[in-house]
Structure formats: structure tokens, C-alpha cells
Design a protein around this motif. Structure first.
Motif, mmCIF file in Angstrom:
data_model
loop_
_atom_site.group_PDB
_atom_site.id
_atom_site.type_symbol
_atom_site.label_atom_id
_atom_site.label_comp_id
_atom_site.label_asym_id
_atom_site.label_seq_id
_atom_site.Cartn_x
_atom_site.Cartn_y
_atom_site.Cartn_z
ATOM 1 N N ARG A 112 0.823 -1.103 0.047
ATOM 2 C CA ARG A 112 -0.041 -0.057 0.155
ATOM 3 C C ARG A 112 0.992 1.250 -0.096
ATOM 4 O O ARG A 112 2.154 1.224 0.349
ATOM 5 C CB ARG A 112 -1.072 0.014 1.065
ATOM 6 C CG ARG A 112 -0.353 0.231 2.649
ATOM 7 C CD ARG A 112 -1.300 0.588 3.674
ATOM 8 N NE ARG A 112 -0.934 0.793 4.843
ATOM 9 C CZ ARG A 112 -0.617 -0.148 5.873
ATOM 10 N NH1 ARG A 112 -0.926 -1.378 5.590
ATOM 11 N NH2 ARG A 112 -0.050 0.246 6.842
ATOM 12 N N HIS A 114 1.964 4.766 1.483
ATOM 13 C CA HIS A 114 2.167 5.367 2.918
ATOM 14 C C HIS A 114 2.356 7.093 2.816
ATOM 15 O O HIS A 114 3.290 7.434 2.009
ATOM 16 C CB HIS A 114 3.198 5.044 3.747
ATOM 17 C CG HIS A 114 3.243 3.590 4.134
ATOM 18 N ND1 HIS A 114 2.626 2.919 4.910
ATOM 19 C CD2 HIS A 114 3.303 2.297 3.145
ATOM 20 C CE1 HIS A 114 2.695 1.607 5.103
ATOM 21 N NE2 HIS A 114 3.141 1.116 3.733
ATOM 22 N N ARG A 314 -4.381 3.042 3.656
ATOM 23 C CA ARG A 314 -4.877 2.763 4.920
ATOM 24 C C ARG A 314 -6.043 3.816 5.091
ATOM 25 O O ARG A 314 -5.772 5.206 4.792
ATOM 26 C CB ARG A 314 -3.798 2.962 6.035
ATOM 27 C CG ARG A 314 -4.610 2.836 7.700
ATOM 28 C CD ARG A 314 -3.584 2.991 8.700
ATOM 29 N NE ARG A 314 -2.660 1.723 8.655
ATOM 30 C CZ ARG A 314 -1.530 1.650 9.157
ATOM 31 N NH1 ARG A 314 -1.048 2.691 10.076
ATOM 32 N NH2 ARG A 314 -0.908 0.512 9.225
#
Length: 458
Positions: A112, A114, A314
Motif C-alpha cells: 500500500r 504510505h 490505510r
């Protein structure tokens, strides 16, 4: 802008027997800045540009409501003083021509993105770094900040880092500093090989701009400033210069169409390898720096998609517009930019614009291949960073830049001061390679310097 004819009145005079007062070869932002400054001083510059439009590496095309930028360009509110002067002089700021970039840069790790690379948010969250990596990066940042006053973007080799490479800057530190910060930063933004390129220009730039804080973009696309500067100038597009030669009667320019022009003076606002080729008679003291100023190539694939895609992140974290992909995570793709997250007007409402940047080794492999081959090599790999890319792709463009970014190698940096200290001559140079820093600010600064050097000749 016209092909082969004058588009604005000039205010200067030409030397007896010459066709042009000052010929500016190259219609990128460096050449346009030089012409802008010369015209303001009463000279009569003529810009000769090979392409059909100005902008050079800062070009954009309009396609069915998308603004397709060929390069990657943002500007900072700090450290871009020369660019902001130009923006204000042309009135672009008063026309609401500048947009704030509200999304962040981020790094890919563990499947993912960040968010927060180079930003205070990343300092708080770690931006994908472990505790050990964060501590090592903080230590590096502290050591740089203590010596901040010794870094000069116009004199990179004069810094404490000298000609040391990006890889050498990371030596002895936690591996993540190289793998997830320094290497992806220079590979994604500038196409650099971190084992070859000097660290000083990167560090000097980050100090001057305060990292990636307060960045802006052009509402009308990355060529908005170039077009604004060019509007009152005499610009002749579709005009390729093959050779320049100083003579007793002025500077002789041989053009690709067989025509020959003479100019009182010339600014070569082209990449150093091009300048070296078309100016074979350059004085001996200039030739070493011209030859040492090599470039990193880049490939950018711009994808028009029917929805605004985003990288996996996230939940609850700021959106990422520039995704840095470390070599240890991929090796073929160095990054993606989600242009609709940078500026909403880059794509029609409900649509998206995503660009793929190749890693240095991949660029060299694909540079001479067909568009179909490039797309076939990259689109599948890019899917994990932009889920849905292939299913929602409407159209894609491949942009190749053999001379994308001066690579700030040690040989060039060692010769830099001597080159800047050379006597002013009838043939001057402009471009980001003058300061070995791949940015529009360096190009604008170089354009200003070229104009100052010619004006100092009287």
C-alpha cells in the motif's frame, strides 16, 4: 506563435549585416525566460523552437476535457523565487492561474501507499518506515539542518557533500534511508540512478523548498507559464537549428530547412548534449563541462481513465497524488502520479488521469521501443498500484525524454564553478543543466543568468 515569422515588435538593434539581434535556440522555460529578460532590457530576441508549441519538457496537451501533462511539474512556495517573479510579471497569479496541491507524496511498501513523504505528516506517521528507519532519517535530517546555510542550489558542489552520490549519503545508515527515502525520491522525480548522481543538488533543493511543503501547480497545465511568457515574444516554431558558429560578422545559424541566419548573439537553451552537438566550435574551456553534463532519460505513460483511481492506502490517511515506488519493491516502475488528485481539473468530472514513470533501467530498455510495446510492458505491472487501471483505461499516451534530467554526476559538479566563471561570449547557454538541478526553477534561473551575461557585454 507563428511558424517562421515575427509575432512581436522588438526594441533593440541588430549588428550590421545580421538578421537577428539575439537568437534564442529553444522554446522551453529557460529560453523563454532569457528572451523575456532580454526584451525587457531593450533587446530584440527571436526564439527558434523545433516543436510546434513552446514549453519543452513543460508541455501539455488537451484531449476531450483532460489536461495531459507530458512531464511532471509542481512548484514550491519557497525556493522558487525566480519562477514566482516570472509568474507575477506575467500576471498568471492574478488570473487565478495557480492551484494549491492538497494531496501528498507517498511511498509504496507492504502492498500500500504510505502518505507523507517529505511532509510533516510523514514525520509523524513514519511514511512506511520502521522505528529504526525513522530514527536514522531524523538523524540525517538533523545533520543536514545544522549545515543548511552551507547549501546553495546554484553551487551544489560547494556544499559539505561535495560530489558524493546519493548512495554514499545513505552509507552507514539504516538501510531504509536508502531503500525507502533517497533512492525512490531521485528515481521517481528525476529519473536518477542513485549510485551515480550527486546528493548535493537533492539536499540543497529540499532545504530551499522545506521538503514537500506548500506545493502548487498550474491551473492550465504545466505549460501555462511558458505560454504566458511567450505571448509577447517573437517565437518561430517548427524551426530547427542544426549548427551555430561564431564568425567575425556575428553568429551563423544553419537550420534544418537549409536556411542560414546570422545573429549578433545567441542563447543555446537546449540540453547540454544538444548544445555540444550544434556548437562544435565551442571554446576549449567550455567543452569539458558540456561533455560532462549528461542526462538521465525518462518515459512517462499517461492514462486517461473513466473514474478517479487511487492507490491502496490505510483508511483515513491523506490522499496520495505522487506515489514513489522503491527499487526494492519493483524495479521496473519508479512511480505513479494521480493527476486528478493533484488538480481536479486535470480530468473531466468523475474521471481520472494516471501517469506511470519507468525505473532508470527500464527506461533505457524501452526508450526505442514502440508505444504498443511500452504499454504492454507497463500496464499490467501498474495495476497493483492503481487497481482498475486496465479495466477503466480509455486512452494512453507514451512520452519519451532522451534528455529528461541532468544527472548531476561528479565530473560535471567538479567542473561547474569553472564553467560559471568563464568570460561572457556571443554564444551563451541556458537550461537546468547550468545548475545541475532538474527543476523548472533551475531552468528559469539559468535563463536569467544567460540574459545577464549577454547584457554585460554591452
Amino acid at each position: 506563435m507563428a511558424r517562421g515569422r515575427t509575432t512581436a515588435d522588438g526594441g533593440g538593434t541588430t549588428a550590421r549585416g545580421t538578421d537577428i539581434d539575439v537568437a534564442v535556440v529553444g522554446g522551453g522555460i529557460a529560453g523563454l525566460t532569457a528572451a523575456h529578460r532580454l526584451r525587457a532590457a531593450g533587446r530584440s530576441p527571436v526564439v527558434l523552437e523545433t516543436a510546434d508549441e513552446v514549453g519543452g519538457r513543460m508541455k501539455a496537451r488537451r484531449v476531450d476535457g483532460w489536461i495531459v501533462e507530458e512531464g511532471t511539474e509542481t512548484l514550491a512556495v519557497r525556493g522558487y523565487d525566480a519562477t514566482w517573479r516570472l509568474i507575477k510579471e506575467t500576471g498568471l497569479d492574478r488570473e487565478d492561474g495557480i492551484l494549491k496541491v492538497n494531496s501528498l507524496a507517498g511511498v509504496w511498501r507492504g502492498g500500500r501507499a504510505h502518505a507523507g513523504t517529505g511532509h510533516w505528516f510523514g514525520a509523524l506517521t513514519g511514511s512506511g518506515l520502521s522505528l529504526g528507519g525513522r530514527s536514522a532519517l531524523a538523524g540525517l535530517a538533523a545533520s543536514v539542518i545544522r549545515q543548511a546555510g552551507t547549501y546553495d542550489t546554484r553551487d551544489p558542489a560547494g556544499s559539505p557533500l561535495g560530489t558524493g552520490t546519493v548512495a554514499q549519503l545513505a552509507r552507514g545508515r539504516h538501510r531504509e534511508v536508502y531503500d525507502y527515502v533517497l533512492q525512490p525520491a531521485v528515481a521517481t522525480g528525476w529519473g536518477w540512478d542513485a549510485r551515480r548522481a550527486a546528493a548535493a543538488p537533492l539536499v540543497a533543493t529540499m532545504i530551499s523548498t522545506w521538503g514537500l511543503l506548500g506545493w502548487r501547480t498550474y491551473r492550465g497545465g504545466m505549460d501555462a507559464l511558458a505560454k504566458k511568457v511567450a505571448a509577447p515574444l517573437d517565437v518561430r516554431t517548427g524551426h530547427t537549428v542544426e549548427e551555430v558558429k561564431e564568425t567575425a560578422a556575428g553568429v551563423r545559424l544553419v537550420c534544418a530547412d537549409g536556411s542560414v541566419l546570422t545573429a549578433r548573439e545567441v542563447v543555446l537553451a537546449v540540453p547540454a548534449p544538444v548544445a555540444r552537438r550544434i556548437h562544435p566550435g565551442a571554446p576549449a574551456e567550455e567543452q569539458p563541462y558540456l561533455e560532462a553534463s549528461t542526462y538521465s532519460p525518462m518515459i512517462r505513460v499517461t492514462c486517461l481513465v473513466d473514474r478517479p483511481l487511487a492507490p491502496p492506502q490505510r483508511r483515513g490517511t491523506p490522499s496520495v497524488y505522487a506515489l514513489l515506488i522503491p527499487e526494492v519493491e519493483d524495479g521496473r516502475i519508479s512511480g505513479l502520479t494521480f493527476e486528478h488528485a493533484k488538480a481536479a481539473n486535470r480530468a473531466p468530472a468523475g474521471h481520472g488521469l494516471v501517469s506511470i514513470l519507468t525505473a532508470p533501467d527500464t527506461t533505457r530498455e524501452l526508450l526505442g521501443e514502440s508505444d504498443a510495446h511500452v504499454l504492454g510492458s507497463l500496464l499490467g505491472s501498474a495495476e497493483k498500484y492503481a487497481p482498475g487501471l486496465n479495466a477503466h483505461l480509455k486512452q494512453a499516451f507514451v512520452h519519451r525524454f532522451p534528455h529528461a534530467a541532468p544527472d548531476a554526476n561528479g565530473a560535471a559538479l567538479r567542473l561547474h564553478r569553472a564553467f560559471l566563471g568563464r568570460p561572457s561570449r556571443a554564444v551563451e547557454y541556458a537550461g537546468d543543466w547550468i545548475y545541475q538541478r532538474p527543476s523548472s526553477e533551475a531552468a528559469v534561473q539559468a535563463g536569467e543568468l544567460a540574459a545577464q551575461r549577454l547584457l554585460s557585454r554591452g
